[in-house]
Design a protein around this motif. Structure first.
Motif, PDB file in Angstrom:
ATOM      1  N   CYS A 133     -87.263-110.032 -94.165  1.00  0.00           N
ATOM      2  CA  CYS A 133     -85.920-110.629 -94.025  1.00  0.00           C
ATOM      3  C   CYS A 133     -84.867-109.595 -93.644  1.00  0.00           C
ATOM      4  CB  CYS A 133     -85.518-111.325 -95.322  1.00  0.00           C
ATOM      5  SG  CYS A 133     -85.321-110.203 -96.730  1.00  0.00           S
ATOM      6  N   GLN A 134     -85.289-108.339 -93.433  1.00  0.00           N
ATOM      7  CA  GLN A 134     -84.436-107.203 -93.110  1.00  0.00           C
ATOM      8  C   GLN A 134     -83.586-106.810 -94.337  1.00  0.00           C
ATOM      9  OE1 GLN A 134     -85.499-105.945 -90.412  1.00  0.00           O
ATOM     10  NE2 GLN A 134     -86.475-107.755 -89.551  1.00  0.00           N
ATOM     11  N   THR A 135     -82.721-105.818 -94.165  1.00  0.00           N
ATOM     12  CA  THR A 135     -82.005-105.219 -95.303  1.00  0.00           C
ATOM     13  C   THR A 135     -80.500-105.330 -95.120  1.00  0.00           C
ATOM     14  OG1 THR A 135     -83.764-103.656 -95.897  1.00  0.00           O
ATOM     15  CG2 THR A 135     -81.537-103.010 -96.465  1.00  0.00           C
ATOM     16  N   ASN A 136     -79.803-105.543 -96.223  1.00  0.00           N
ATOM     17  CA  ASN A 136     -78.351-105.379 -96.200  1.00  0.00           C
ATOM     18  C   ASN A 136     -77.952-104.396 -97.290  1.00  0.00           C
ATOM     19  OD1 ASN A 136     -75.543-105.791 -95.575  1.00  0.00           O
ATOM     20  ND2 ASN A 136     -76.085-107.858 -94.870  1.00  0.00           N
ATOM     21  N   PHE A 137     -76.806-103.787 -97.118  1.00  0.00           N
ATOM     22  CA  PHE A 137     -76.312-102.721 -97.993  1.00  0.00           C
ATOM     23  C   PHE A 137     -74.839-103.041 -98.235  1.00  0.00           C
ATOM     24  CE2 PHE A 137     -77.173 -97.896 -98.588  1.00  0.00           C
ATOM     25  CZ  PHE A 137     -76.414 -97.868 -99.749  1.00  0.00           C
ATOM     26  N   VAL A 138     -74.437-103.182 -99.493  1.00  0.00           N
ATOM     27  CA  VAL A 138     -73.092-103.673 -99.782  1.00  0.00           C
ATOM     28  C   VAL A 138     -72.355-102.752-100.748  1.00  0.00           C
ATOM     29  CG1 VAL A 138     -73.892-106.046 -99.465  1.00  0.00           C
ATOM     30  CG2 VAL A 138     -73.731-105.119-101.784  1.00  0.00           C
ATOM     31  N   PHE A 139     -71.031-102.898-100.760  1.00  0.00           N
ATOM     32  CA  PHE A 139     -70.169-102.140-101.662  1.00  0.00           C
ATOM     33  C   PHE A 139     -68.967-103.021-101.986  1.00  0.00           C
ATOM     34  CE2 PHE A 139     -67.523 -97.971-102.124  1.00  0.00           C
ATOM     35  CZ  PHE A 139     -67.599 -98.080-103.513  1.00  0.00           C
ATOM     36  N   MET A 155     -66.079-112.234-100.314  1.00  0.00           N
ATOM     37  CA  MET A 155     -64.994-111.656 -99.511  1.00  0.00           C
ATOM     38  C   MET A 155     -64.389-110.421-100.188  1.00  0.00           C
ATOM     39  SD  MET A 155     -65.278-113.391 -96.896  1.00  0.00           S
ATOM     40  CE  MET A 155     -63.989-112.524 -96.010  1.00  0.00           C
ATOM     41  N   ASP A 156     -64.863-110.098-101.391  1.00  0.00           N
ATOM     42  CA  ASP A 156     -64.494-108.856-102.073  1.00  0.00           C
ATOM     43  C   ASP A 156     -65.584-107.797-101.912  1.00  0.00           C
ATOM     44  OD1 ASP A 156     -62.069-109.871-103.128  1.00  0.00           O
ATOM     45  OD2 ASP A 156     -63.163-110.820-104.775  1.00  0.00           O
ATOM     46  N   VAL A 157     -66.597-108.120-101.102  1.00  0.00           N
ATOM     47  CA  VAL A 157     -67.761-107.241-100.974  1.00  0.00           C
ATOM     48  C   VAL A 157     -67.981-106.872 -99.511  1.00  0.00           C
ATOM     49  CG1 VAL A 157     -70.210-106.929-101.482  1.00  0.00           C
ATOM     50  CG2 VAL A 157     -68.820-108.408-102.948  1.00  0.00           C
ATOM     51  N   LEU A 158     -67.979-105.579 -99.214  1.00  0.00           N
ATOM     52  CA  LEU A 158     -68.297-105.115 -97.871  1.00  0.00           C
ATOM     53  C   LEU A 158     -69.803-105.184 -97.642  1.00  0.00           C
ATOM     54  CD1 LEU A 158     -66.061-101.904 -97.605  1.00  0.00           C
ATOM     55  CD2 LEU A 158     -65.884-103.920 -96.147  1.00  0.00           C
ATOM     56  N   GLY A 159     -70.197-105.645 -96.467  1.00  0.00           N
ATOM     57  CA  GLY A 159     -71.604-105.676 -96.105  1.00  0.00           C
ATOM     58  C   GLY A 159     -71.752-105.639 -94.596  1.00  0.00           C
ATOM     59  N   ILE A 160     -72.976-105.606 -94.110  1.00  0.00           N
ATOM     60  CA  ILE A 160     -73.231-105.558 -92.675  1.00  0.00           C
ATOM     61  C   ILE A 160     -73.305-106.989 -92.149  1.00  0.00           C
ATOM     62  CG2 ILE A 160     -74.786-104.718 -90.877  1.00  0.00           C
ATOM     63  CD1 ILE A 160     -75.824-102.713 -93.045  1.00  0.00           C
ATOM     64  N   GLN A 166     -74.214-112.442 -97.666  1.00  0.00           N
ATOM     65  CA  GLN A 166     -74.188-113.552 -98.629  1.00  0.00           C
ATOM     66  C   GLN A 166     -75.072-113.247 -99.834  1.00  0.00           C
ATOM     67  OE1 GLN A 166     -72.469-116.657 -98.355  1.00  0.00           O
ATOM     68  NE2 GLN A 166     -73.194-117.052-100.433  1.00  0.00           N
ATOM     69  N   HIS A 167     -76.340-112.907 -99.584  1.00  0.00           N
ATOM     70  CA  HIS A 167     -77.321-112.800-100.670  1.00  0.00           C
ATOM     71  C   HIS A 167     -77.152-111.514-101.488  1.00  0.00           C
ATOM     72  CE1 HIS A 167     -79.228-116.407 -99.270  1.00  0.00           C
ATOM     73  NE2 HIS A 167     -79.381-115.897 -98.058  1.00  0.00           N
TER      74      HIS A 167
END
Length: 343
Positions: free
Chosen positions: A276-282, A291-296, A319-320
């Motif tokens: 499902c590939q990767t996302n990385f958030v802050f 909308m309070d979380v940065l992601g790709i 989202q996830h």
């Protein structure tokens, strides 16, 4: 990730290599510079231009290319034939994305490419370009054709793989015509009626970063247009002439960008990218929604044995993984970042 900017020095930092360094930093990458000419300019005019010697130019290029890994190169102001020939000889066999931003005259109408160097520019610089980004005026000078589509096709026959002609205005929209190898399209955005210093450099530098990260040209253009729109919108009247473009990037966005780049450089990291590939958030402190979380906005995607960033860092980009971090943060407020990998 490291990007080399080859171009003129602008003491006002509105354009040239100083502007490129700011754009590279805002996108979370490291910038090298090679100076082709030292200009004396401000927001009102260009007072003088001193091209560097071929010996100095060659030494600068050797010092960077012999020591550092370079992921992409942007070529800006080259000024004369001697400089053009050195750059061509050094880069013609270099296998990284090369973005050419034709610098022919300044916003204040100073000549930044000698007329007698135009032939060598067409012969030696344009063929280096994976992407070339002339505005309408520059495209006409290079091709001799006023029609945007015909001009782009003529420049492509000179050796550029992709031609992007910027700055076509229709009503309140400003459009960029893109001619790739097998397709053509237009990307439009809202126009801000502010005469500025630096938007062309911002645009090409942003595209250079996106292509270095493995993004498509279509995605790179959209990102660059948004970046330039914001830089013009936030431009500053700090001199007595035109505005200087400016863009503030939050420390949170820079920190996530740096972390993503470090993650991608881990040995064999591609093996940990799930189907499902990767996302990385802050996240911000006490995040309430994605909308309070940065992601790709896309994902970190496996491409062979490399990992590329498909999309840009935005609030609500994941989202996830973003939702997971929000839930964990409720019990452990110190945890504000996360990513998903294969287990």
């Amino acid at each position: 990730m490291n990007i080399l900017s080859i171009g003129g020095s602008d003491p006002s930092s509105g354009a040239g290599i100083q502007s490129d360094i700011k754009t590279f930093s805002n996108h979370g990458v490291y910038g090298f510079t090679v100076v082709t000419a030292v200009t004396s300019q401000n927001t009102k005019n260009v007072a003088s231009i001193e091209p560097v010697s071929t010996k100095s130019l060659m030494a600068q290029l050797d010092s960077i290319l012999s020591d550092f890994h370079v992921d992409a190169i942007k070529i800006g102001m080259v000024y004369n034939s001697q400089i053009i020939k050195v750059i061509h000889s050094k880069l013609r066999k270099f296998k990284v994305p090369i973005i050419v931003d034709p610098i022919i005259k300044s916003t204040t109408n100073a000549t930044l490419l000698k007329k007698n160097a135009l032939h060598d520019y067409k012969k030696m610089i344009i063929p280096l370009a994976d992407v070339i980004t002339p505005n309408k005026y520059e495209a006409k000078v290079l091709s001799g054709i006023s029609n945007i589509k015909k001009s782009a096709k003529k420049i492509q026959t000179m050796g550029a793989k992709c031609v992007i002609i910027t700055g076509t205005t229709i009503n309140n929209q400003i459009s960029d015509f893109v001619l790739e190898k097998n397709k053509e399209y237009t990307i439009s955005g809202k126009k801000i009626p502010i005469t500025n210093h630096g938007s062309g450099c911002n645009y090409s530098a942003s595209i250079t970063v996106s292509l270095a990260k493995g993004n498509t040209i279509h995605s790179a253009v959209k990102t660059a247009k948004d970046y330039v729109y914001q830089s013009i919108k936030n431009s500053k009247k700090i001199g007595k002439g035109v505005n200087i473009t400016h863009r503030d990037i939050s420390n949170r966005m820079k920190e996530l960008s740096y972390s993503i780049n470090h993650f991608k450089q881990i040995k064999n990291i591609y093996k940990l990218i799930p189907e499902c590939q990767t996302n990385f958030v802050f996240a911000k402190k006490n995040p309430k929604s994605i909308m309070d979380v940065l992601g790709i906005s896309g994902r970190l995607v496996k491409s062979g044995k490399e990992v590329v960033t498909a999309g840009e860092i935005v609030y609500g980009g994941s989202q996830h993984v973003g939702t997971a971090v929000i839930q964990v943060n409720k019990k452990f407020p110190e945890i504000r970042s996360g990513l998903n990998i294969k287990y």
